[in-house]
Motif scaffolding. Structure first.
Motif, PDB file in Angstrom:
ATOM      1  N   LEU A 287      -4.968   1.890   7.512  1.00  0.00           N
ATOM      2  CA  LEU A 287      -4.099   2.633   6.608  1.00  0.00           C
ATOM      3  C   LEU A 287      -4.853   3.309   5.474  1.00  0.00           C
ATOM      4  CD1 LEU A 287      -1.052   0.233   6.200  1.00  0.00           C
ATOM      5  CD2 LEU A 287      -1.372   2.096   7.824  1.00  0.00           C
ATOM      6  N   ASP A 288      -4.208   4.308   4.949  1.00  0.00           N
ATOM      7  CA  ASP A 288      -4.669   5.002   3.756  1.00  0.00           C
ATOM      8  C   ASP A 288      -3.409   5.463   3.040  1.00  0.00           C
ATOM      9  OD1 ASP A 288      -6.707   5.704   2.117  1.00  0.00           O
ATOM     10  OD2 ASP A 288      -7.479   7.335   3.350  1.00  0.00           O
ATOM     11  N   SER A 289      -3.442   5.530   1.733  1.00  0.00           N
ATOM     12  CA  SER A 289      -2.262   5.961   1.002  1.00  0.00           C
ATOM     13  C   SER A 289      -2.654   6.313  -0.420  1.00  0.00           C
ATOM     14  CB  SER A 289      -1.212   4.841   1.000  1.00  0.00           C
ATOM     15  OG  SER A 289       0.045   5.345   0.633  1.00  0.00           O
ATOM     16  N   GLY A 290      -1.911   7.235  -1.014  1.00  0.00           N
ATOM     17  CA  GLY A 290      -2.208   7.648  -2.375  1.00  0.00           C
ATOM     18  C   GLY A 290      -1.975   6.530  -3.381  1.00  0.00           C
ATOM     19  N   VAL A 291      -2.855   6.434  -4.378  1.00  0.00           N
ATOM     20  CA  VAL A 291      -2.713   5.450  -5.447  1.00  0.00           C
ATOM     21  C   VAL A 291      -3.087   6.103  -6.784  1.00  0.00           C
ATOM     22  CG1 VAL A 291      -3.109   3.384  -4.063  1.00  0.00           C
ATOM     23  CG2 VAL A 291      -5.058   4.596  -5.029  1.00  0.00           C
TER      24      VAL A 291
END
Length: 425
Positions: free
Chosen positions: A137-141
């Protein structure tokens, strides 16, 4: 009698070996960066597959650039070639585009859904059929400077409005203290896919939808979306440098990691780099979910990452499904993280003692991944690139001050209706 029994056992063993050999296949699969840092993981996968099944695996070296890799797959699939590849990794935004070329995995993985983060799982469901399983996974933070918030008596912002206020306060104070290069907030403002991700977060956090909804309906033309874009435009030249409109991920990180910004929107990869022993902000790094849009808003982070998928043209589907189940199980995802740092897509691994010992920061991303917002790629299928380009150009025009949020979302709706036609294809 004993010799006869031993002879029968030997014959049975030979027969079983012959049967196994007759049913053994060699599958061809991608193992990312096999010739570099990925080799230990690939070796682990090979050992497991060839010891747990009668089959063999051959690793393929594919282009590292996403667009080059997609172009290769499109050529292979257009020819319905069964010899090139069986198992591969697809970008999050490819699932709708490659739908008809991907094996339907629904019956093979129907018992696995509850073990994965829901947004990642749903991203891979196209027309009710599971076409992939998240590899990682990857996601904006949102990153922030813990030391500066403490210095000025502030807490991490719950909303974009709080971020704007805090960024203004601390930026002004730092500049008055002589730090004239200091900014309140940096993000990805260039007209490219990264801006689509950032803008999706702004709009979804205000309850403005996801540009195109999962059912294919165009939803961008609404007051909440317009409000979100106008808010972002207000940052340019105030808490964010005008140059942010040319920033991608690394330009943002360079400013942030040099100590010249209070807040930064980026992906999880930036955390360990910011904590490197040579980083000017080592030990001062905080990370949190993307802020809400107002008190009644929601946390929304653009979903990224890669998915394992099987070519619909594979002639070795049974063996390839066996490999898929290995590379997506808990042990394999654990090894992928420990060897390569890729965030697991299985929820339970965020409580795994070995993973926590190696990366105490990882639980901070659990909430982020649970609330991640997929881009409208699965819904728009083969038109996603056109949709995203129209979206980020519209957003860029608002950021640059050449149009308003209200006009931009109305114009974008009109453009997307032309792209869609009767239906997304």
């Amino acid at each position: 009698m004993k010799k006869q029994i031993l002879g029968l056992v030997a014959m049975a063993t030979v027969l079983a070996s012959s049967i196994n050999a007759a049913h053994a296949d060699t599958i061809k699969m991608e193992c990312p960066n096999f010739d570099g840092a990925g080799k230990p993981y690939c070796d682990y996968i090979k050992q497991r597959f060839e010891s747990e099944t009668p089959h063999k695996v051959k690793f393929l070296s594919l282009p590292s650039a996403s667009d080059e890799k997609l172009g290769l797959f499109q050529q292979v699939f257009a020819a319905k070639d069964s010899d090139v590849i069986d198992l591969f990794q697809a970008d999050t935004v490819w699932m709708g585009l490659l739908d008809k070329h991907l094996l339907d995995l629904t019956e093979h993985v129907k018992d696995m859904e509850a073990d994965f983060f829901a947004p990642a799982w749903q991203n891979d469901v196209v027309n009710g059929k599971v076409k992939g399983v998240a590899a990682f996974l990857d996601s904006g933070v949102l990153y922030y400077r813990k030391d500066l918030l403490a210095k000025y008596g502030e807490q991490p912002p719950a909303t974009w409005e709080e971020l704007t206020r805090i960024a203004t306060k601390i930026m002004d104070a730092e500049r008055n203290s002589g730090n004239d290069k200091f900014w309140g907030f940096v993000f990805q403002g260039k007209a490219y896919e990264g801006l689509s991700c950032d803008a999706l977060e702004w709009i979804a956090s205000y309850g403005g939808g996801t540009v195109v909804e999962p059912d294919g309906e165009i939803s961008i033309n609404n007051p909440q979306a317009a409000q979100a874009l106008d808010m972002a435009a207000s940052w340019i030249g105030t808490i964010a440098p005008k140059g942010v409109m040319g920033y991608q991920e690394e330009e943002s990180r360079a400013v942030w990691q040099n100590g010249d910004a209070l807040f930064m929107r980026n992906w999880p990869y930036a955390y360990l780099l910011a904590q490197d022993e040579n980083s000017p902000i080592r030990g001062k790094v905080g990370v949190m979910p993307i802020p809400k849009g107002g008190e009644n808003g929601q946390n929304a982070a653009a979903l990224g990452g890669w998915q394992w998928a099987i070519s619909a043209y594979s002639e070795k589907k049974e063996a390839t499904v066996q490999m898929l189940k290995i590379v997506t199980d808990a042990d394999a995802q654990k090894q992928l993280f420990l060897l390569g740092g890729n965030a697991p897509s299985r929820v339970a691994l965020y409580d795994d003692p070995d993973i926590l010992a190696a990366a105490p920061h990882l639980p901070a991303f659990k909430t982020v991944f649970a609330s991640a917002t997929p881009r409208p790629a699965t819904a728009t299928k083969g038109q996603y690139n056109r949709v995203s380009k129209a979206f980020y150009n519209a957003v860029y025009n608002v950021l640059s001050g050449t149009t308003t949020g209200e006009k931009a979302v109305a114009d974008l709706e009109h453009r997307l209706k032309r792209v869609k036609g009767r239906q997304w294809k």
